[in-house]
Design a protein around this motif. Structure first.
Motif, PDB file in Angstrom:
ATOM      1  N   VAL A   1     -58.774 -40.621 -79.591  1.00 21.78           N
ATOM      2  CA  VAL A   1     -58.321 -40.069 -80.879  1.00 21.78           C
ATOM      3  C   VAL A   1     -56.860 -39.664 -80.765  1.00 21.78           C
ATOM      4  N   THR A   2     -56.529 -38.976 -79.676  1.00 19.87           N
ATOM      5  CA  THR A   2     -55.136 -38.589 -79.449  1.00 19.87           C
ATOM      6  C   THR A   2     -54.251 -39.816 -79.302  1.00 19.87           C
ATOM      7  N   GLY A   3     -54.747 -40.817 -78.583  1.00 23.32           N
ATOM      8  CA  GLY A   3     -53.980 -42.042 -78.396  1.00 23.32           C
ATOM      9  C   GLY A   3     -53.696 -42.748 -79.704  1.00 23.32           C
ATOM     10  N   LEU A   4     -54.688 -42.798 -80.601  1.00 23.65           N
ATOM     11  CA  LEU A   4     -54.481 -43.472 -81.879  1.00 23.65           C
ATOM     12  C   LEU A   4     -53.451 -42.722 -82.720  1.00 23.65           C
TER      13      LEU A   4
ATOM     14  N   PRO B   1     -57.962 -48.139 -74.767  1.00 20.95           N
ATOM     15  CA  PRO B   1     -57.032 -49.087 -75.402  1.00 20.95           C
ATOM     16  C   PRO B   1     -55.994 -48.448 -76.311  1.00 20.95           C
ATOM     17  N   TYR B   2     -56.378 -47.452 -77.115  1.00 23.60           N
ATOM     18  CA  TYR B   2     -55.393 -46.850 -78.011  1.00 23.60           C
ATOM     19  C   TYR B   2     -54.319 -46.093 -77.219  1.00 23.60           C
ATOM     20  N   GLN B   3     -54.728 -45.457 -76.128  1.00 28.66           N
ATOM     21  CA  GLN B   3     -53.742 -44.769 -75.293  1.00 28.66           C
ATOM     22  C   GLN B   3     -52.766 -45.765 -74.663  1.00 28.66           C
ATOM     23  N   LEU B   4     -53.280 -46.908 -74.221  1.00 28.76           N
ATOM     24  CA  LEU B   4     -52.403 -47.919 -73.623  1.00 28.76           C
ATOM     25  C   LEU B   4     -51.419 -48.461 -74.647  1.00 28.76           C
ATOM     26  N   GLN B   5     -51.903 -48.707 -75.871  1.00 31.06           N
ATOM     27  CA  GLN B   5     -50.998 -49.187 -76.920  1.00 31.06           C
ATOM     28  C   GLN B   5     -49.949 -48.131 -77.255  1.00 31.06           C
ATOM     29  N   ALA B   6     -50.362 -46.873 -77.254  1.00 27.38           N
ATOM     30  CA  ALA B   6     -49.405 -45.803 -77.521  1.00 27.38           C
ATOM     31  C   ALA B   6     -48.372 -45.713 -76.401  1.00 27.38           C
TER      32      ALA B   6
ATOM     33  N   LEU C   1     -54.156 -53.364 -70.747  1.00 24.76           N
ATOM     34  CA  LEU C   1     -54.759 -53.457 -72.077  1.00 24.76           C
ATOM     35  C   LEU C   1     -55.595 -54.720 -72.213  1.00 24.76           C
ATOM     36  N   ASP C   2     -55.108 -55.812 -71.644  1.00 29.13           N
ATOM     37  CA  ASP C   2     -55.849 -57.071 -71.705  1.00 29.13           C
ATOM     38  C   ASP C   2     -57.178 -56.961 -70.965  1.00 29.13           C
ATOM     39  N   ALA C   3     -57.212 -56.171 -69.897  1.00 23.01           N
ATOM     40  CA  ALA C   3     -58.454 -55.963 -69.167  1.00 23.01           C
ATOM     41  C   ALA C   3     -59.395 -55.030 -69.918  1.00 23.01           C
ATOM     42  N   ALA C   4     -58.823 -54.018 -70.596  1.00 22.25           N
ATOM     43  CA  ALA C   4     -59.648 -53.016 -71.285  1.00 22.25           C
ATOM     44  C   ALA C   4     -60.138 -53.498 -72.643  1.00 22.25           C
ATOM     45  N   ALA C   5     -59.294 -54.192 -73.377  1.00 23.60           N
ATOM     46  CA  ALA C   5     -59.633 -54.617 -74.748  1.00 23.60           C
ATOM     47  C   ALA C   5     -58.931 -55.927 -75.061  1.00 23.60           C
TER      48      ALA C   5
END
Length: 403
Positions: free
Chosen positions: A222-225, A280-285, A312-316
Motif C-alpha cells: 500500500v505504501t509502495g503504491l 512489486p509496487y515497492q520495486l516500481q516506486a 520486478l521481472d522475477a516478482a511480477a
C-alpha cells in the motif's frame, strides 16, 4: 478544478455509505440513497452553508431517502411498516467510524469484472456521479450506469458481507491495489482520446490510495503504491507542451517536476523498503525514485534501474515490465544486445504487434544509428496507438529521421 464543497462531499461519501450499510445492510439501496444525499448537499451547501456536522447531515438525509426507496419497493405493508420503524435515523450523531477500507474491499469483490470494480469504486468510495465517471473513462454514461447496476446486483446475489472474513483480507487488498493502480495509469497515460493525462482520474486514485494508506500504514505494498503514484505524477507538469504534445522523460524540464511530491514519495518508499517485505509496487516506486532523484537525464543510475527491473521481472513478470527492462538493458549494455532481447520478447502474445514494441524498437534502432529503420518503426507505432498525443509524438519522431 473542484470546489471545497465537492472535496468535502467526496471525502465524506465512503464514511456515509459505510454508516448506512453498517446500520441497515443492503449495499445497493444504501448506495443509491447516499448518491441522492450527496446531490442534495452539492445543491444546498454552497447556498445555505455547510452544516456544523456535515457527516451527520448526510447520514440523516441518506437514511431518510433509503427508507423512501425501501417503501417504494416493498410489496407488503406490514413488513414495510415494521422495517420503516426500525429505519428511522437515530437522533444521536452516527458513531465516528470510517468504513472506507471495508467499502473498498466490497467494491473489489472477486465476482465483479475489472471494469465494474473500477466504476463501482469511483462511485461508492470516490463519490463521483455516473456522468463524472463516464467523462473520466471516456465511455457513454449509459455504459457506466449499466456497469454499476450490474455490480450492485452481483454483490447482492453473491451474499457478500460488509465485514470481510480474515482469510479473504489479503487477496481482497491486492484487488483494491490493482483497481487503484489501473485508475491511476489510465489517467496518467490515457489509452485513447485527445489528451495524454486525465487529471481527474490520477487525482482520485491518489486520494483513495491515501485513504487506504491511512487505514493500513504498515502494509508495504500500500505504501509502495502511494509512493509510486506520487513519484510518477510529480513529472506530469513537464510531460506535455502547451499544445498538448508529449515530451519524453529524457527531454523533460526537471525544474517543472513537483519537488514536494518527489520528497514525499522518496520518504515513503525508503521507509517501506527498510521495514516491510518487498513487493512489486515497492520495486516500481524504487525505480521511479531513481529517475526522479537524477538532476539531469544523463545522471540517471541505469545500472540500479536495470537491477530493480530484474527483481520486478522475477516478482511480477508482465509485458510492460519486459519492455522497460529492455530499455534499461540498452542504457547499460548498448542497443544491439537490447534489440536481441526485444526480438525474443515478442514471442509473448501480449506484446506481438503492440505499438509500444514498435516504439521501443524504433528507439533502440535510433541509438544504434539505423535511423531509416527507426523511422519505419516510429510510423508503425503511430498507426497502432489509440492515443492522439502519442501518435503525434511518434509521427514527429518519424519525420525527423532520414528515409
Amino acid at each position: 478544478m473542484r470546489t471545497p464543497f465537492e472535496d468535502l462531499v467526496r471525502d465524506l461519501a465512503p464514511q456515509v455509505l459505510g454508516a448506512l450499510v453498517r446500520r441497515y445492510g443492503g449495499f445497493d439501496t444504501c448506495e443509491d440513497a447516499v448518491q441522492e444525499a450527496l446531490l442534495a448537499a452539492a445543491l444546498q451547501w454552497p447556498v445555505e452553508g455547510v452544516p456544523d456536522n456535515p457527516r451527520a447531515w448526510l447520514v440523516t438525509v441518506a437514511s431518510r431517502r433509503r427508507t423512501e426507496l425501501w417503501r417504494s419497493e416493498s410489496a407488503r405493508r406490514r413488513r414495510e411498516e415494521a422495517v420503516a420503524a426500525r429505519a428511522v435515523p437515530d437522533p444521536e450523531p452516527p458513531p465516528a467510524v470510517d468504513d472506507t477500507l471495508a467499502l473498498l474491499l466490497l467494491c473489489c469483490h472477486p465476482s465483479l469484472t475489472g471494469a465494474s470494480q473500477v466504476a463501482l469504486t469511483l462511485r461508492a468510495v470516490g463519490g463521483l456521479t455516473t456522468a463524472e465517471i463516464a467523462r473520466a473513462l471516456l465511455v457513454p454514461e449509459s455504459t457506466v450506469g449499466q456497469r454499476i447496476s450490474r455490480a450492485k446486483q452481483r454483490i447482492r446475489s453473491s451474499g457478500a458481507r460488509f465485514h470481510l472474513p480474515p482469510e479473504e483480507f489479503p487477496d481482497r487488498v491486492s484487488a483494491v491495489l490493482q483497481v487503484l493502480y489501473l485508475v491511476f495509469n489510465e489517467g496518467y497515460t490515457a489509452s485513447s482520446g485527445p489528451s495524454l493525462n486525465r487529471v481527474d482520474l490520477t487525482s482520485e486514485a491518489i486520494r483513495l490510495t491515501r485513504q487506504l494508506h491511512a487505514r493500513l500504514p504498515d502494509d508495504g505494498e500500500v505504501t509502495g503504491l502511494l509512493a509510486l503514484m506520487l513519484l510518477t505524477d510529480a513529472r506530469r507538469p513537464a510531460r506535455t507542451l502547451d499544445d498538448g504534445a508529449l515530451v519524453p522523460l529524457a527531454e523533460q524540464d526537471r525544474g517543472r517536476w513537483d519537488a514536494g511530491a518527489i520528497a514525499e514519495g522518496v520518504e515513503l518508499i525508503t521507509a517501506s523498503l527498510a521495514s516491510a517485505p518487498v513487493g512489486p509496487y515497492q520495486l516500481q516506486a524504487a525505480i521511479a525514485a531513481v529517475h526522479d532523484e537524477a538532476e539531469r537525464a544523463e545522471d540517471t543510475d541505469w545500472r540500479q534501474i536495470l537491477g530493480l527491473y530484474h527483481l520486478l521481472d522475477a516478482a511480477a513478470p508482465g509485458p510492460m515490465v519486459t519492455l522497460n527492462r529492455v530499455v534499461a538493458h540498452a542504457m547499460v549494455h548498448g542497443p544491439l544486445p537490447a534489440l536481441a532481447l526485444l526480438a525474443a520478447a515478442e514471442a509473448d502474445r501480449a506484446l506481438a504487434g503492440h505499438h509500444r514494441v514498435h516504439a521501443v524498437r524504433a528507439h533502440l534502432l535510433d541509438l544504434a544509428g539505423d535511423h531509416g529503420a527507426a523511422r519505419e518503426h516510429y510510423l508503425r507505432a503511430a498507426r497502432t496507438t489509440s492515443s492522439l498525443p502519442e501518435r503525434r509524438y511518434l509521427e514527429v519522431r518519424a519525420r525527423s529521421r532520414p528515409r
